[in-house]
Design a protein around this motif. Structure first.
Motif, PDB file in Angstrom:
ATOM      1  N   THR A  69      -9.796 -57.239  49.952  1.00 16.72           N
ATOM      2  CA  THR A  69      -9.540 -57.171  48.512  1.00 16.72           C
ATOM      3  C   THR A  69     -10.098 -55.881  47.922  1.00 16.72           C
ATOM      4  OG1 THR A  69      -9.543 -59.579  48.278  1.00 16.72           O
ATOM      5  CG2 THR A  69      -9.968 -58.291  46.295  1.00 16.72           C
ATOM      6  N   ALA A  70     -11.352 -55.563  48.241  1.00 12.88           N
ATOM      7  CA  ALA A  70     -11.974 -54.365  47.689  1.00 12.88           C
ATOM      8  C   ALA A  70     -11.252 -53.100  48.146  1.00 12.88           C
ATOM      9  CB  ALA A  70     -13.448 -54.308  48.091  1.00 12.88           C
ATOM     10  N   LEU A  71     -10.883 -53.048  49.423  1.00 14.01           N
ATOM     11  CA  LEU A  71     -10.172 -51.876  49.935  1.00 14.01           C
ATOM     12  C   LEU A  71      -8.812 -51.718  49.271  1.00 14.01           C
ATOM     13  CD1 LEU A  71     -10.896 -52.130  53.779  1.00 14.01           C
ATOM     14  CD2 LEU A  71     -11.974 -50.584  52.144  1.00 14.01           C
ATOM     15  N   THR A  72      -8.113 -52.835  49.090  1.00 18.79           N
ATOM     16  CA  THR A  72      -6.779 -52.781  48.491  1.00 18.79           C
ATOM     17  C   THR A  72      -6.844 -52.356  47.038  1.00 18.79           C
ATOM     18  OG1 THR A  72      -5.968 -54.473  50.010  1.00 18.79           O
ATOM     19  CG2 THR A  72      -4.706 -54.110  48.000  1.00 18.79           C
ATOM     20  N   VAL A  73      -7.772 -52.924  46.287  1.00 18.49           N
ATOM     21  CA  VAL A  73      -7.925 -52.546  44.875  1.00 18.49           C
ATOM     22  C   VAL A  73      -8.213 -51.055  44.761  1.00 18.49           C
ATOM     23  CG1 VAL A  73      -9.408 -52.798  42.850  1.00 18.49           C
ATOM     24  CG2 VAL A  73      -8.598 -54.830  44.071  1.00 18.49           C
ATOM     25  N   ALA A  74      -9.104 -50.554  45.605  1.00 20.55           N
ATOM     26  CA  ALA A  74      -9.444 -49.131  45.552  1.00 20.55           C
ATOM     27  C   ALA A  74      -8.229 -48.265  45.882  1.00 20.55           C
ATOM     28  CB  ALA A  74     -10.584 -48.833  46.527  1.00 20.55           C
ATOM     29  N   ALA A  75      -7.473 -48.663  46.896  1.00 16.51           N
ATOM     30  CA  ALA A  75      -6.297 -47.879  47.279  1.00 16.51           C
ATOM     31  C   ALA A  75      -5.242 -47.885  46.175  1.00 16.51           C
ATOM     32  CB  ALA A  75      -5.712 -48.424  48.580  1.00 16.51           C
ATOM     33  N   VAL A  76      -5.013 -49.045  45.572  1.00 17.94           N
ATOM     34  CA  VAL A  76      -4.024 -49.148  44.496  1.00 17.94           C
ATOM     35  C   VAL A  76      -4.432 -48.304  43.297  1.00 17.94           C
ATOM     36  CG1 VAL A  76      -3.040 -50.746  42.806  1.00 17.94           C
ATOM     37  CG2 VAL A  76      -3.133 -51.386  45.212  1.00 17.94           C
ATOM     38  N   ARG A  77      -5.739 -48.206  43.047  1.00 15.41           N
ATOM     39  CA  ARG A  77      -6.234 -47.407  41.924  1.00 15.41           C
ATOM     40  C   ARG A  77      -6.296 -45.920  42.252  1.00 15.41           C
ATOM     41  NH1 ARG A  77     -11.199 -51.503  40.044  1.00 15.41           N
ATOM     42  NH2 ARG A  77      -9.838 -53.080  39.051  1.00 15.41           N
ATOM     43  N   GLY A  78      -5.893 -45.551  43.463  1.00 13.21           N
ATOM     44  CA  GLY A  78      -5.862 -44.147  43.830  1.00 13.21           C
ATOM     45  C   GLY A  78      -7.205 -43.567  44.215  1.00 13.21           C
ATOM     46  N   ALA A  79      -8.165 -44.429  44.546  1.00  8.58           N
ATOM     47  CA  ALA A  79      -9.495 -43.968  44.948  1.00  8.58           C
ATOM     48  C   ALA A  79      -9.922 -44.726  46.198  1.00  8.58           C
ATOM     49  CB  ALA A  79     -10.500 -44.183  43.824  1.00  8.58           C
ATOM     50  N   PRO A  80      -9.250 -44.508  47.329  1.00  3.97           N
ATOM     51  CA  PRO A  80      -9.550 -45.281  48.538  1.00  3.97           C
ATOM     52  C   PRO A  80     -10.922 -44.961  49.102  1.00  3.97           C
ATOM     53  CG  PRO A  80      -8.078 -43.467  49.042  1.00  3.97           C
ATOM     54  CD  PRO A  80      -8.188 -43.507  47.547  1.00  3.97           C
ATOM     55  N   TYR A  81     -11.442 -45.897  49.872  1.00 11.33           N
ATOM     56  CA  TYR A  81     -12.742 -45.715  50.510  1.00 11.33           C
ATOM     57  C   TYR A  81     -12.599 -44.873  51.777  1.00 11.33           C
ATOM     58  CZ  TYR A  81     -14.622 -49.345  47.446  1.00 11.33           C
ATOM     59  OH  TYR A  81     -15.027 -50.065  46.355  1.00 11.33           O
ATOM     60  N   ASP A  82     -13.651 -44.113  52.071  1.00  7.93           N
ATOM     61  CA  ASP A  82     -13.709 -43.313  53.286  1.00  7.93           C
ATOM     62  C   ASP A  82     -14.396 -44.053  54.424  1.00  7.93           C
ATOM     63  OD1 ASP A  82     -12.757 -40.536  52.291  1.00  7.93           O
ATOM     64  OD2 ASP A  82     -14.241 -41.151  50.804  1.00  7.93           O
ATOM     65  N   LEU A  83     -15.112 -45.125  54.103  1.00  7.90           N
ATOM     66  CA  LEU A  83     -15.897 -45.843  55.104  1.00  7.90           C
ATOM     67  C   LEU A  83     -16.216 -47.230  54.583  1.00  7.90           C
ATOM     68  CD1 LEU A  83     -17.622 -45.696  57.783  1.00  7.90           C
ATOM     69  CD2 LEU A  83     -19.526 -44.938  56.340  1.00  7.90           C
ATOM     70  N   ALA A  84     -16.183 -48.216  55.480  1.00  5.15           N
ATOM     71  CA  ALA A  84     -16.655 -49.565  55.167  1.00  5.15           C
ATOM     72  C   ALA A  84     -17.843 -49.874  56.068  1.00  5.15           C
ATOM     73  CB  ALA A  84     -15.549 -50.597  55.390  1.00  5.15           C
ATOM     74  N   VAL A  85     -18.874 -50.479  55.499  1.00  4.18           N
ATOM     75  CA  VAL A  85     -20.101 -50.784  56.236  1.00  4.18           C
ATOM     76  C   VAL A  85     -20.410 -52.266  56.088  1.00  4.18           C
ATOM     77  CG1 VAL A  85     -22.547 -50.258  56.554  1.00  4.18           C
ATOM     78  CG2 VAL A  85     -20.982 -48.468  55.724  1.00  4.18           C
ATOM     79  N   SER A  86     -20.564 -52.952  57.214  1.00  6.75           N
ATOM     80  CA  SER A  86     -21.065 -54.321  57.204  1.00  6.75           C
ATOM     81  C   SER A  86     -22.581 -54.253  57.313  1.00  6.75           C
ATOM     82  CB  SER A  86     -20.488 -55.113  58.382  1.00  6.75           C
ATOM     83  OG  SER A  86     -21.025 -56.419  58.417  1.00  6.75           O
ATOM     84  N   ALA A  87     -23.286 -54.909  56.397  1.00 11.21           N
ATOM     85  CA  ALA A  87     -24.742 -54.786  56.346  1.00 11.21           C
ATOM     86  C   ALA A  87     -25.383 -56.132  56.058  1.00 11.21           C
ATOM     87  CB  ALA A  87     -25.153 -53.775  55.272  1.00 11.21           C
ATOM     88  N   GLY A  88     -26.606 -56.289  56.563  1.00 13.68           N
ATOM     89  CA  GLY A  88     -27.343 -57.508  56.278  1.00 13.68           C
ATOM     90  C   GLY A  88     -28.415 -57.740  57.317  1.00 13.68           C
TER      91      GLY A  88
END
Length: 259
Positions: A69-88
């Motif tokens: 969801t977060a990646l898609t929203v960012a891409a649709v808004r024209g500001a895609p992510y360069d990296l995704a990090v799983s953390a915890g």
């Protein structure tokens, strides 16, 4: 540049934010099904790095859904992510990853995605379906591990936390490079791979993988270790994402890093 960091629960999200920026400087941005905690990190030598931190829920399905969801929203808004990090936080395989240590994944593996057969467990890849492992960009793994003093190895994604020595031994036999166990990394990696976004996984060890003994867990200490790790990891990512690596294709071969 933009980085999405995905945790399971708010306590992990807050630890990442605490280690990365002054909480007073964090903005909240609504996305379908959740809220991003947004901060800007950078220095005088380049544009700031936008870091969004999302608590997506426990388990690979929730992690995949929230990440997608977060990646898609960012891409649709024209500001895609360069990296995704799983953390915890997560379990560590002794003696490789003791309590309080930090692990950076060289491989993100689905430990129990497959089938039981008369000859033992068969991973989904052996059955001819999909993949059971994603490999983060080696240059980014090296940069974050060097900055944090982290252990490097495979981080296993499970849907059921290991609670016996027998299962811990079985996982180690199947994954001899295993350093930690958690429940979300593969979900984040699958969602990221679907949109050609590279992935990392960073875990602070709260308990040993093996017989379940809640009295031996050190959740508070692991959250502190997670915060300290991101205080060092994010500046290292800023530098690494801006600097071409000599052993990689352009842009660190980020799109070609997953398999």
């Amino acid at each position: 540049m933009r980085v999405l960091i995905v945790t399971a629960v708010p306590a992990e999200r807050d630890a990442v934010v605490r280690g990365t920026a002054d909480p007073a400087e964090v903005a909240e941005v609504a996305v379908p099904g959740g809220v991003l905690h947004r901060l800007e990190v950078g220095g005088p030598d380049g544009p700031p790095l936008t870091v969004d931190v999302l608590a997506a829920g426990v388990g690979p399905a929730a992690a995949a859904a929230g990440t997608a969801t977060a990646l898609t929203v960012a891409a649709v808004r024209g500001a895609p992510y360069d990296l995704a990090v799983s953390a915890g936080i997560g379990g560590g395989f002794a003696p490789r990853s003791p309590l309080g240590s930090v692990v950076v994944a060289e491989a993100v593996a689905a430990a129990d995605l497959g089938a039981e057969t008369p000859d033992g467990f068969a991973a989904v890849t052996e059955l001819g379906f999909g993949t059971a492992e994603h490999r983060p960009p080696p240059a980014l793994v090296a940069a974050v591990a060097a900055a944090t003093g982290a252990v490097r190895g495979t981080v296993l994604t499970v849907s059921t936390v290991t609670g016996s020595a027998e299962r811990a031994d079985a996982l180690m036999r199947r994954h001899p490079h295993a350093a930690a166990e958690a429940m979300e990394g593969f979900g984040v990696a699958e969602a990221a791979a679907a949109q050609a976004v590279p992935v990392l996984e960073v875990r602070a060890v709260s308990n040993p993988v093996g017989p379940r003994d809640r009295a031996a867990w050190r959740i508070g200490e692991a959250l502190d270790a997670l915060a300290e790790a991101f205080a060092r990891a994010v500046p290292a990512l800023v530098t690494a994402l801006r600097t071409p690596h000599p052993d990689a294709a352009p842009d660190l071969d980020l799109e070609g890093s997953q398999q």
